[in-house]
Design a protein around this motif. Structure first.
Motif, PDB file in Angstrom:
ATOM      1  N   TYR A  61      41.436  29.595 -34.742  1.00 26.98           N
ATOM      2  CA  TYR A  61      41.427  30.978 -34.263  1.00 26.98           C
ATOM      3  C   TYR A  61      40.199  31.718 -34.805  1.00 26.98           C
ATOM      4  O   TYR A  61      39.575  32.505 -34.088  1.00 26.98           O
ATOM      5  CB  TYR A  61      42.707  31.679 -34.705  1.00 26.98           C
ATOM      6  CG  TYR A  61      42.867  33.094 -34.180  1.00 26.98           C
ATOM      7  CD1 TYR A  61      43.136  33.346 -32.845  1.00 26.98           C
ATOM      8  CD2 TYR A  61      42.764  34.182 -35.040  1.00 26.98           C
ATOM      9  CE1 TYR A  61      43.297  34.634 -32.366  1.00 26.98           C
ATOM     10  CE2 TYR A  61      42.921  35.482 -34.579  1.00 26.98           C
ATOM     11  CZ  TYR A  61      43.188  35.701 -33.245  1.00 26.98           C
ATOM     12  OH  TYR A  61      43.340  36.993 -32.776  1.00 26.98           O
ATOM     13  N   LYS A  65      37.267  33.629 -32.748  1.00 26.75           N
ATOM     14  CA  LYS A  65      37.001  35.046 -33.024  1.00 26.75           C
ATOM     15  C   LYS A  65      35.671  35.259 -33.743  1.00 26.75           C
ATOM     16  O   LYS A  65      35.244  36.401 -33.921  1.00 26.75           O
ATOM     17  CB  LYS A  65      38.122  35.625 -33.885  1.00 26.75           C
ATOM     18  CG  LYS A  65      39.483  35.667 -33.224  1.00 26.75           C
ATOM     19  CD  LYS A  65      39.615  36.840 -32.268  1.00 26.75           C
ATOM     20  CE  LYS A  65      39.664  38.160 -33.014  1.00 26.75           C
ATOM     21  NZ  LYS A  65      39.952  39.293 -32.100  1.00 26.75           N
ATOM     22  N   LYS A 124      39.534  33.947 -23.456  1.00 30.36           N
ATOM     23  CA  LYS A 124      40.355  35.020 -24.014  1.00 30.36           C
ATOM     24  C   LYS A 124      41.816  34.629 -24.050  1.00 30.36           C
ATOM     25  O   LYS A 124      42.550  34.933 -25.013  1.00 30.36           O
ATOM     26  CB  LYS A 124      40.156  36.304 -23.197  1.00 30.36           C
ATOM     27  CG  LYS A 124      41.018  37.476 -23.652  1.00 30.36           C
ATOM     28  CD  LYS A 124      40.745  37.846 -25.104  1.00 30.36           C
ATOM     29  CE  LYS A 124      41.597  39.040 -25.513  1.00 30.36           C
ATOM     30  NZ  LYS A 124      41.452  39.342 -26.962  1.00 30.36           N
ATOM     31  N   ILE A 125      42.274  33.927 -22.997  1.00 29.43           N
ATOM     32  CA  ILE A 125      43.674  33.496 -22.950  1.00 29.43           C
ATOM     33  C   ILE A 125      43.926  32.417 -24.000  1.00 29.43           C
ATOM     34  O   ILE A 125      44.973  32.399 -24.651  1.00 29.43           O
ATOM     35  CB  ILE A 125      44.039  32.985 -21.543  1.00 29.43           C
ATOM     36  CG1 ILE A 125      43.892  34.111 -20.514  1.00 29.43           C
ATOM     37  CG2 ILE A 125      45.466  32.439 -21.521  1.00 29.43           C
ATOM     38  CD1 ILE A 125      44.203  33.690 -19.093  1.00 29.43           C
ATOM     39  N   GLU A 127      42.364  32.152 -26.806  1.00 27.76           N
ATOM     40  CA  GLU A 127      42.390  32.897 -28.066  1.00 27.76           C
ATOM     41  C   GLU A 127      43.753  33.553 -28.284  1.00 27.76           C
ATOM     42  O   GLU A 127      44.321  33.488 -29.388  1.00 27.76           O
ATOM     43  CB  GLU A 127      41.287  33.953 -28.046  1.00 27.76           C
ATOM     44  CG  GLU A 127      41.179  34.793 -29.294  1.00 27.76           C
ATOM     45  CD  GLU A 127      40.094  35.840 -29.148  1.00 27.76           C
ATOM     46  OE1 GLU A 127      40.418  37.046 -29.290  1.00 27.76           O
ATOM     47  OE2 GLU A 127      38.935  35.468 -28.880  1.00 27.76           O
ATOM     48  N   ASP A 128      44.294  34.164 -27.217  1.00 27.73           N
ATOM     49  CA  ASP A 128      45.594  34.831 -27.321  1.00 27.73           C
ATOM     50  C   ASP A 128      46.713  33.836 -27.579  1.00 27.73           C
ATOM     51  O   ASP A 128      47.604  34.081 -28.415  1.00 27.73           O
ATOM     52  CB  ASP A 128      45.887  35.617 -26.040  1.00 27.73           C
ATOM     53  CG  ASP A 128      45.029  36.864 -25.902  1.00 27.73           C
ATOM     54  OD1 ASP A 128      44.530  37.348 -26.943  1.00 27.73           O
ATOM     55  OD2 ASP A 128      44.853  37.343 -24.764  1.00 27.73           O
ATOM     56  N   ARG A 129      46.706  32.719 -26.869  1.00 30.51           N
ATOM     57  CA  ARG A 129      47.770  31.710 -27.039  1.00 30.51           C
ATOM     58  C   ARG A 129      47.732  31.136 -28.460  1.00 30.51           C
ATOM     59  O   ARG A 129      48.765  30.932 -29.092  1.00 30.51           O
ATOM     60  CB  ARG A 129      47.611  30.581 -26.018  1.00 30.51           C
ATOM     61  CG  ARG A 129      47.788  31.000 -24.568  1.00 30.51           C
ATOM     62  CD  ARG A 129      49.229  31.403 -24.268  1.00 30.51           C
ATOM     63  NE  ARG A 129      49.393  31.699 -22.846  1.00 30.51           N
ATOM     64  CZ  ARG A 129      49.194  32.878 -22.286  1.00 30.51           C
ATOM     65  NH1 ARG A 129      48.806  33.905 -23.048  1.00 30.51           N
ATOM     66  NH2 ARG A 129      49.384  33.076 -20.991  1.00 30.51           N
ATOM     67  N   GLY A 131      46.392  32.587 -31.139  1.00 28.49           N
ATOM     68  CA  GLY A 131      46.770  33.644 -32.073  1.00 28.49           C
ATOM     69  C   GLY A 131      48.268  33.835 -32.125  1.00 28.49           C
ATOM     70  O   GLY A 131      48.848  34.013 -33.206  1.00 28.49           O
ATOM     71  N   LEU A 132      48.916  33.776 -30.962  1.00 21.90           N
ATOM     72  CA  LEU A 132      50.373  33.926 -30.908  1.00 21.90           C
ATOM     73  C   LEU A 132      51.065  32.776 -31.624  1.00 21.90           C
ATOM     74  O   LEU A 132      52.028  32.983 -32.373  1.00 21.90           O
ATOM     75  CB  LEU A 132      50.825  33.986 -29.449  1.00 21.90           C
ATOM     76  CG  LEU A 132      52.336  34.130 -29.213  1.00 21.90           C
ATOM     77  CD1 LEU A 132      52.851  35.421 -29.826  1.00 21.90           C
ATOM     78  CD2 LEU A 132      52.647  34.085 -27.718  1.00 21.90           C
ATOM     79  N   SER A 135      50.448  33.131 -35.471  1.00 21.34           N
ATOM     80  CA  SER A 135      51.209  34.239 -36.052  1.00 21.34           C
ATOM     81  C   SER A 135      52.703  33.923 -36.082  1.00 21.34           C
ATOM     82  O   SER A 135      53.406  34.303 -37.030  1.00 21.34           O
ATOM     83  CB  SER A 135      50.960  35.535 -35.270  1.00 21.34           C
ATOM     84  OG  SER A 135      51.344  35.406 -33.919  1.00 21.34           O
ATOM     85  N   ASP A 185      43.439  43.555 -34.834  1.00 21.91           N
ATOM     86  CA  ASP A 185      43.964  42.256 -34.411  1.00 21.91           C
ATOM     87  C   ASP A 185      45.466  42.204 -34.696  1.00 21.91           C
ATOM     88  O   ASP A 185      45.890  42.072 -35.846  1.00 21.91           O
ATOM     89  CB  ASP A 185      43.246  41.131 -35.163  1.00 21.91           C
ATOM     90  CG  ASP A 185      43.533  39.762 -34.561  1.00 21.91           C
ATOM     91  OD1 ASP A 185      44.692  39.509 -34.206  1.00 21.91           O
ATOM     92  OD2 ASP A 185      42.591  38.952 -34.446  1.00 21.91           O
ATOM     93  N   TYR A 187      47.578  39.889 -33.979  1.00 24.22           N
ATOM     94  CA  TYR A 187      48.049  38.578 -34.418  1.00 24.22           C
ATOM     95  C   TYR A 187      47.946  38.424 -35.935  1.00 24.22           C
ATOM     96  O   TYR A 187      48.671  37.620 -36.532  1.00 24.22           O
ATOM     97  CB  TYR A 187      47.265  37.468 -33.720  1.00 24.22           C
ATOM     98  CG  TYR A 187      47.457  37.466 -32.232  1.00 24.22           C
ATOM     99  CD1 TYR A 187      48.735  37.374 -31.677  1.00 24.22           C
ATOM    100  CD2 TYR A 187      46.382  37.571 -31.358  1.00 24.22           C
ATOM    101  CE1 TYR A 187      48.916  37.389 -30.299  1.00 24.22           C
ATOM    102  CE2 TYR A 187      46.551  37.572 -29.986  1.00 24.22           C
ATOM    103  CZ  TYR A 187      47.827  37.490 -29.461  1.00 24.22           C
ATOM    104  OH  TYR A 187      48.005  37.504 -28.095  1.00 24.22           O
TER     105      TYR A 187
END
Length: 221
Positions: A61, A65, A124-125, A127-129, A131-132, A135, A185, A187
């Motif tokens: 991640y 980032k 971006k997706i 990164e989001d997946r 990060g989720l 976290s 952020d 996450y």
């Protein structure tokens, strides 16, 4: 104003790195105990493995980032966990359970990598997946002491809770939460915000049952 904010962010990042590495170093006494006794008895393996998985996810991640704080902390943390795991497996009498857990972790990481690389196109997706996922695992790790907390309340004995590790965990959670706020952020913010109450509850239990508290224990993530 911007320069002052950058200076504050750099200071917070450096303090966060030091505090988090200190928390990861909590496994060193357990490794020394294993070396001295030649036994892994009473030293849990799963926290080392879970922390390594968490380090790898946050490191990846951090790459996405371009966050040097995440890279440094989780790079050092990952190396420490690999050392702890190597020592543990070397001295373990039976490695069946540990190898099963390790294989499951490898399968999970491989499946996650395959899905992100082949079924998610937008960076971006991805990164989001990621990060989720990272976290969520962090939240689960912060929630892991809940069973210990219930046992402490039941026995009215806080000997199993490490005061030093609890204070370090509280400081680390608070610092990462503030860091997440400054870089906006969620996450990073959410799991560390949820980790603060867990640490505070353990501190209250240590104080309440301090007559029977022992400040030294094996490493727990």
């Amino acid at each position: 104003m911007a320069d002052a904010m950058d200076s504050y962010l750099n200071l917070l990042a450096n303090v966060t790195i030091l505090c988090t590495v200190a928390m990861f170093a909590a496994g060193i006494p357990s490794c020394l105990t294993i070396f001295k006794t030649g036994s892994t008895q009473n030293v849990p393996y799963l926290p080392f493995l879970m922390t390594l998985v968490n380090n790898i996810l946050w490191f990846y991640y951090g790459i996405l980032k371009n966050d040097s704080t995440l890279l440094v902390v989780n790079g050092i943390g990952g190396c420490l966990q690999i050392i702890y795991i190597a020592v543990y497996l070397y001295f373990a009498l039976s490695r069946v359970k540990e190898m099963r857990q390790s294989l499951f972790a490898m399968f999970f990481m491989s499946a996650l990598w395959f899905l992100l690389q082949n079924y998610v196109v937008e960076p971006k997706i991805i990164e989001d997946r990621l990060g989720l996922t990272a976290s969520t695992i962090t939240v689960l790790m912060y929630a892991s002491p809940l069973a210990e907390i219930a046992e402490v309340i039941k026995r009215k004995n806080s000997a199993s809770i490490s005061l030093a590790l609890t204070i370090t965990s509280l400081a680390t959670s608070t610092l990462w939460f503030l860091y997440g706020l400054l870089i906006s952020d969620l996450y990073i913010q959410v799991p560390n915000f949820l980790g603060i109450p867990s640490c505070l509850i353990r501190l209250v239990l240590i104080y309440k049952y301090k007559g029977s508290s022992n400040q030294y224990q094996t490493y727990q993530a």
